[in-house]
Scaffold this motif. Structure first.
Motif, PDB file in Angstrom:
ATOM      1  N   SER A 122       0.843  -1.204   0.000  1.00 33.51           N
ATOM      2  CA  SER A 122       0.000   0.000   0.000  1.00 33.51           C
ATOM      3  C   SER A 122       0.876   1.250   0.000  1.00 33.51           C
ATOM      4  O   SER A 122       1.845   1.339   0.757  1.00 33.51           O
ATOM      5  CB  SER A 122      -0.908   0.019   1.230  1.00 33.51           C
ATOM      6  N   PRO A 123       0.570   2.239  -0.846  1.00 34.72           N
ATOM      7  CA  PRO A 123       1.365   3.477  -0.865  1.00 34.72           C
ATOM      8  C   PRO A 123       1.260   4.221   0.463  1.00 34.72           C
ATOM      9  O   PRO A 123       0.212   4.229   1.104  1.00 34.72           O
ATOM     10  CB  PRO A 123       0.733   4.284  -2.009  1.00 34.72           C
ATOM     11  N   TYR A 124       2.364   4.840   0.855  1.00 37.47           N
ATOM     12  CA  TYR A 124       2.448   5.568   2.117  1.00 37.47           C
ATOM     13  C   TYR A 124       2.563   7.056   1.804  1.00 37.47           C
ATOM     14  O   TYR A 124       3.397   7.473   0.988  1.00 37.47           O
ATOM     15  CB  TYR A 124       3.680   5.086   2.890  1.00 37.47           C
ATOM     16  N   ASN A 125       1.730   7.878   2.428  1.00 38.06           N
ATOM     17  CA  ASN A 125       1.761   9.313   2.150  1.00 38.06           C
ATOM     18  C   ASN A 125       3.057   9.959   2.645  1.00 38.06           C
ATOM     19  O   ASN A 125       3.556   9.638   3.731  1.00 38.06           O
ATOM     20  CB  ASN A 125       0.575  10.014   2.826  1.00 38.06           C
ATOM     21  N   TRP A 126       3.575  10.895   1.844  1.00 38.07           N
ATOM     22  CA  TRP A 126       4.752  11.659   2.245  1.00 38.07           C
ATOM     23  C   TRP A 126       4.315  12.756   3.223  1.00 38.07           C
ATOM     24  O   TRP A 126       3.283  13.398   3.034  1.00 38.07           O
ATOM     25  CB  TRP A 126       5.426  12.295   1.034  1.00 38.07           C
ATOM     26  N   ALA A 127       5.109  12.968   4.261  1.00 34.23           N
ATOM     27  CA  ALA A 127       4.777  13.969   5.282  1.00 34.23           C
ATOM     28  C   ALA A 127       5.312  15.337   4.881  1.00 34.23           C
ATOM     29  O   ALA A 127       6.308  15.449   4.150  1.00 34.23           O
ATOM     30  CB  ALA A 127       5.364  13.552   6.631  1.00 34.23           C
ATOM     31  N   ASN A 128       4.641  16.388   5.341  1.00 37.03           N
ATOM     32  CA  ASN A 128       5.033  17.775   5.037  1.00 37.03           C
ATOM     33  C   ASN A 128       5.134  18.014   3.529  1.00 37.03           C
ATOM     34  O   ASN A 128       6.016  18.723   3.052  1.00 37.03           O
ATOM     35  CB  ASN A 128       6.363  18.142   5.708  1.00 37.03           C
ATOM     36  N   TYR A 129       4.239  17.401   2.800  1.00 31.61           N
ATOM     37  CA  TYR A 129       4.264  17.473   1.339  1.00 31.61           C
ATOM     38  C   TYR A 129       2.910  17.948   0.832  1.00 31.61           C
ATOM     39  O   TYR A 129       1.867  17.384   1.165  1.00 31.61           O
ATOM     40  CB  TYR A 129       4.589  16.091   0.762  1.00 31.61           C
ATOM     41  N   THR A 130       2.955  19.004   0.044  1.00 30.92           N
ATOM     42  CA  THR A 130       1.746  19.496  -0.611  1.00 30.92           C
ATOM     43  C   THR A 130       1.851  19.146  -2.094  1.00 30.92           C
ATOM     44  O   THR A 130       2.598  19.790  -2.844  1.00 30.92           O
ATOM     45  CB  THR A 130       1.594  21.024  -0.444  1.00 30.92           C
ATOM     46  N   SER A 133      -1.895  20.076  -7.627  1.00 27.92           N
ATOM     47  CA  SER A 133      -3.348  19.928  -7.662  1.00 27.92           C
ATOM     48  C   SER A 133      -3.755  18.643  -8.377  1.00 27.92           C
ATOM     49  O   SER A 133      -3.323  18.372  -9.493  1.00 27.92           O
ATOM     50  CB  SER A 133      -3.984  21.132  -8.375  1.00 27.92           C
ATOM     51  N   GLY A 134      -4.550  17.836  -7.687  1.00 30.40           N
ATOM     52  CA  GLY A 134      -5.047  16.596  -8.271  1.00 30.40           C
ATOM     53  C   GLY A 134      -4.153  15.396  -8.075  1.00 30.40           C
ATOM     54  O   GLY A 134      -4.564  14.270  -8.352  1.00 30.40           O
ATOM     55  N   ALA A 135      -2.918  15.603  -7.603  1.00 27.61           N
ATOM     56  CA  ALA A 135      -1.983  14.491  -7.399  1.00 27.61           C
ATOM     57  C   ALA A 135      -2.148  13.939  -5.988  1.00 27.61           C
ATOM     58  O   ALA A 135      -2.427  14.689  -5.044  1.00 27.61           O
ATOM     59  CB  ALA A 135      -0.547  14.954  -7.616  1.00 27.61           C
ATOM     60  N   PRO A 136      -1.960  12.626  -5.801  1.00 29.01           N
ATOM     61  CA  PRO A 136      -2.076  12.046  -4.461  1.00 29.01           C
ATOM     62  C   PRO A 136      -0.881  12.402  -3.590  1.00 29.01           C
ATOM     63  O   PRO A 136       0.211  12.691  -4.105  1.00 29.01           O
ATOM     64  CB  PRO A 136      -2.132  10.541  -4.742  1.00 29.01           C
ATOM     65  N   ALA A 137      -1.061  12.346  -2.281  1.00 28.75           N
ATOM     66  CA  ALA A 137      -0.005  12.721  -1.342  1.00 28.75           C
ATOM     67  C   ALA A 137       1.103  11.675  -1.260  1.00 28.75           C
ATOM     68  O   ALA A 137       2.140  11.930  -0.641  1.00 28.75           O
ATOM     69  CB  ALA A 137      -0.606  12.957   0.043  1.00 28.75           C
ATOM     70  N   TYR A 138       0.899  10.510  -1.861  1.00 27.26           N
ATOM     71  CA  TYR A 138       1.936   9.471  -1.813  1.00 27.26           C
ATOM     72  C   TYR A 138       2.824   9.482  -3.051  1.00 27.26           C
ATOM     73  O   TYR A 138       3.738   8.683  -3.170  1.00 27.26           O
ATOM     74  CB  TYR A 138       1.308   8.076  -1.643  1.00 27.26           C
ATOM     75  N   LEU A 139       2.571  10.387  -3.994  1.00 25.83           N
ATOM     76  CA  LEU A 139       3.344  10.445  -5.233  1.00 25.83           C
ATOM     77  C   LEU A 139       4.222  11.691  -5.231  1.00 25.83           C
ATOM     78  O   LEU A 139       3.740  12.810  -5.427  1.00 25.83           O
ATOM     79  CB  LEU A 139       2.411  10.437  -6.439  1.00 25.83           C
ATOM     80  N   HIS A 177       2.422  -4.103  -5.226  1.00 24.18           N
ATOM     81  CA  HIS A 177       2.431  -2.709  -5.677  1.00 24.18           C
ATOM     82  C   HIS A 177       2.373  -2.657  -7.204  1.00 24.18           C
ATOM     83  O   HIS A 177       1.680  -1.813  -7.776  1.00 24.18           O
ATOM     84  CB  HIS A 177       3.669  -2.002  -5.153  1.00 24.18           C
ATOM     85  N   PHE A 178       3.093  -3.563  -7.868  1.00 25.20           N
ATOM     86  CA  PHE A 178       3.045  -3.657  -9.327  1.00 25.20           C
ATOM     87  C   PHE A 178       1.645  -4.052  -9.796  1.00 25.20           C
ATOM     88  O   PHE A 178       1.093  -3.467 -10.741  1.00 25.20           O
ATOM     89  CB  PHE A 178       4.047  -4.696  -9.836  1.00 25.20           C
ATOM     90  N   VAL A 179       1.086  -5.080  -9.137  1.00 23.50           N
ATOM     91  CA  VAL A 179      -0.222  -5.599  -9.540  1.00 23.50           C
ATOM     92  C   VAL A 179      -1.294  -4.501  -9.487  1.00 23.50           C
ATOM     93  O   VAL A 179      -2.174  -4.431 -10.354  1.00 23.50           O
ATOM     94  CB  VAL A 179      -0.627  -6.782  -8.647  1.00 23.50           C
ATOM     95  N   ASN A 180      -1.202  -3.625  -8.486  1.00 19.00           N
ATOM     96  CA  ASN A 180      -2.218  -2.589  -8.274  1.00 19.00           C
ATOM     97  C   ASN A 180      -1.826  -1.248  -8.885  1.00 19.00           C
ATOM     98  O   ASN A 180      -2.292  -0.193  -8.440  1.00 19.00           O
ATOM     99  CB  ASN A 180      -2.488  -2.430  -6.778  1.00 19.00           C
ATOM    100  N   LYS A 181      -0.990  -1.269  -9.904  1.00 19.70           N
ATOM    101  CA  LYS A 181      -0.467  -0.025 -10.481  1.00 19.70           C
ATOM    102  C   LYS A 181      -1.576   0.896 -10.977  1.00 19.70           C
ATOM    103  O   LYS A 181      -1.463   2.123 -10.883  1.00 19.70           O
ATOM    104  CB  LYS A 181       0.507  -0.323 -11.611  1.00 19.70           C
ATOM    105  N   ASP A 182      -2.636   0.335 -11.514  1.00 20.05           N
ATOM    106  CA  ASP A 182      -3.707   1.171 -12.047  1.00 20.05           C
ATOM    107  C   ASP A 182      -4.494   1.873 -10.951  1.00 20.05           C
ATOM    108  O   ASP A 182      -5.117   2.919 -11.194  1.00 20.05           O
ATOM    109  CB  ASP A 182      -4.668   0.319 -12.893  1.00 20.05           C
ATOM    110  N   ALA A 183      -4.451   1.314  -9.749  1.00 20.44           N
ATOM    111  CA  ALA A 183      -5.199   1.906  -8.636  1.00 20.44           C
ATOM    112  C   ALA A 183      -4.481   3.112  -8.044  1.00 20.44           C
ATOM    113  O   ALA A 183      -5.116   4.069  -7.602  1.00 20.44           O
ATOM    114  CB  ALA A 183      -5.449   0.859  -7.547  1.00 20.44           C
ATOM    115  N   HIS A 184      -3.148   3.098  -8.042  1.00 18.88           N
ATOM    116  CA  HIS A 184      -2.426   4.206  -7.388  1.00 18.88           C
ATOM    117  C   HIS A 184      -1.690   5.126  -8.361  1.00 18.88           C
ATOM    118  O   HIS A 184      -1.349   6.254  -8.007  1.00 18.88           O
ATOM    119  CB  HIS A 184      -1.458   3.675  -6.322  1.00 18.88           C
ATOM    120  N   GLY A 185      -1.383   4.697  -9.553  1.00 20.25           N
ATOM    121  CA  GLY A 185      -0.761   5.583 -10.533  1.00 20.25           C
ATOM    122  C   GLY A 185       0.671   5.965 -10.239  1.00 20.25           C
ATOM    123  O   GLY A 185       1.120   7.054 -10.608  1.00 20.25           O
ATOM    124  N   CYS A 186       1.427   5.058  -9.597  1.00 24.44           N
ATOM    125  CA  CYS A 186       2.831   5.355  -9.280  1.00 24.44           C
ATOM    126  C   CYS A 186       3.770   5.095 -10.455  1.00 24.44           C
ATOM    127  O   CYS A 186       4.959   5.410 -10.368  1.00 24.44           O
ATOM    128  CB  CYS A 186       3.282   4.525  -8.080  1.00 24.44           C
TER     129      CYS A 186
END
Length: 369
Positions: A122-130, A133-139, A177-186
């Motif tokens: 599961s992707p982990y959100n980066w801290a102190n990161y903005t 716009s529209g991008a997830p906090a884990y990317l 993480h590879f298998v779920n690539k379409d779900a998180h867009g990493c």
């Protein structure tokens, strides 16, 4: 009827007399069985080697690299993660100053409980990161400011120990993480993929090998290796998910097998360490790097790992292992010889430039893919 029968008897008598006169002195003997058995058909010639003729063009946009950090968040890793947070500045600075168009996601080696089962990767959100716009906090993307603060803050916020953290499954995490690539867009289409793992233990702690269990290990430390834990299956999954031509490296910072001094040092922590035999195998399988978790500064290793995936732009996977004398290589119509072949991988002595045309012709070594 009588006249006809007499005629037949006369003819038959002539035949018998003729055969008797012509064959009286000849001796016929049966052929011995062993002589018959000794007669074998000739061996057919071996099939000709397969000849491959192909043209490759170095794709544009191949300086895109998508990183996945996989961090061991078990109890024994607290000192190492603090060290990582404090020594990331050189790595992130060189990464951002490079001409690599990079982005990065982060996950851990533990499984997270969800719906009564454990979920990995599961992707982990980066801290102190903005994020943009529209991008997830884990990317995390190239051009982001305050990278050192983001890395340090994120590692400081990791939950260390507890839960399923003692069953380290870094390969399984990357696999899912590879298998779920379409779900998180990493991952981006056509980008190179670089997985970087940091752990003081092996996959499933001891790589499924009972003899590597230590006296002060937890009772359930020995767990069976499943399909998703095995190096060759992660390589296969990378190809099935991203395509056969994916440029993929798995690099690891581990207790190197055979480094007794480092292992003894790591054993002083909360729980025993274990050499990363399986992680090292996967790193070698993908031409990734292997660093020591006992190094005082990880930035040199991390920069080497970055260079590994960039340098892989000069690698070309052939359809089979070629007969060395048969290989002919031309770059933009000019025959060249400044390359080397490692099994079925053609390695140039310089990085390939986008748009370069490569003509190849070679014979396959029979029976070797």
């Amino acid at each position: 009827m009588k006249a006809s029968l007499n005629t037949h008897f006369i003819v038959l008598g002539c035949v018998v007399l003729t055969l008797t006169a012509g064959c009286a002195k000849m001796n016929f003997a049966p052929v011995p069985e062993q002589d018959k058995a000794a007669v074998t058909p000739p061996t057919p010639p071996p099939p000709p080697n397969k000849t491959v003729s192909t043209t490759e063009v170095v794709a544009y946009g191949n300086k895109q690299v998508d990183f996945l950090f996989v961090l061991d968040d078990s109890n024994s890793m607290l000192p190492e993660l603090k060290k990582l947070a404090a020594r990331m500045s050189t790595f992130v600075s060189s990464l951002d100053a490079s001409n690599i168009d990079w982005q990065m996601c982060l996950t851990t080696t533990r499984g997270l409980s969800s719906g009564g089962s454990l979920v990995y990767g599961s992707p982990y959100n980066w801290a102190n990161y903005t994020p943009p716009s529209g991008a997830p906090a884990y990317l995390l993307k190239k051009g982001t400011g305050n990278l050192n603060t983001i890395f340090t803050s994120t590692i400081d916020t990791l939950t260390i120990g507890g839960g399923s953290s003692g069953d380290e499954r870094g390969i399984k995490a990357a696999h899912d993480h590879f298998v779920n690539k379409d779900a998180h867009g990493c991952y981006r289409e056509g980008a190179a993929i670089s997985v970087i793992l940091i752990s003081d233990e092996d996959e499933r702690s001891v790589g499924g090998v009972a003899s590597r269990v230590k006296a002060n290990d937890a009772a359930a430390v020995l767990q069976p290796m499943e399909a998703e834990d095995r190096p060759e299956n992660l390589v296969a999954k990378s190809k099935s998910v991203f395509g056969e031509d994916i440029r993929f490296t798995f690099s690891s910072i581990i207790v190197k097998p055979g480094d007794a001094v480092c292992e003894a040092e790591q054993d002083k922590d909360t729980s025993p360490s274990h050499p990363g035999h399986v992680y090292e195998e996967l790193s070698k399988l993908t031409d990734g790097g292997v660093g020591s978790i006992c190094d005082a500064d990880y930035s040199a290793n991390l920069n080497t790992f970055k260079d590994k995936i960039v340098n892989s732009l000069s690698h070309l996977t052939l359809e089979c292992q070629p007969v060395p004398s048969s290989l002919k290589v031309s770059i933009d119509g000019l025959s060249i010889h400044n390359y080397k072949v490692d099994k079925n991988v053609l390695k140039f002595t310089y990085s390939l430039i986008e748009g370069t045309k490569i003509d190849l012709q070679y014979d396959c070594i029979e029976g070797i893919p």
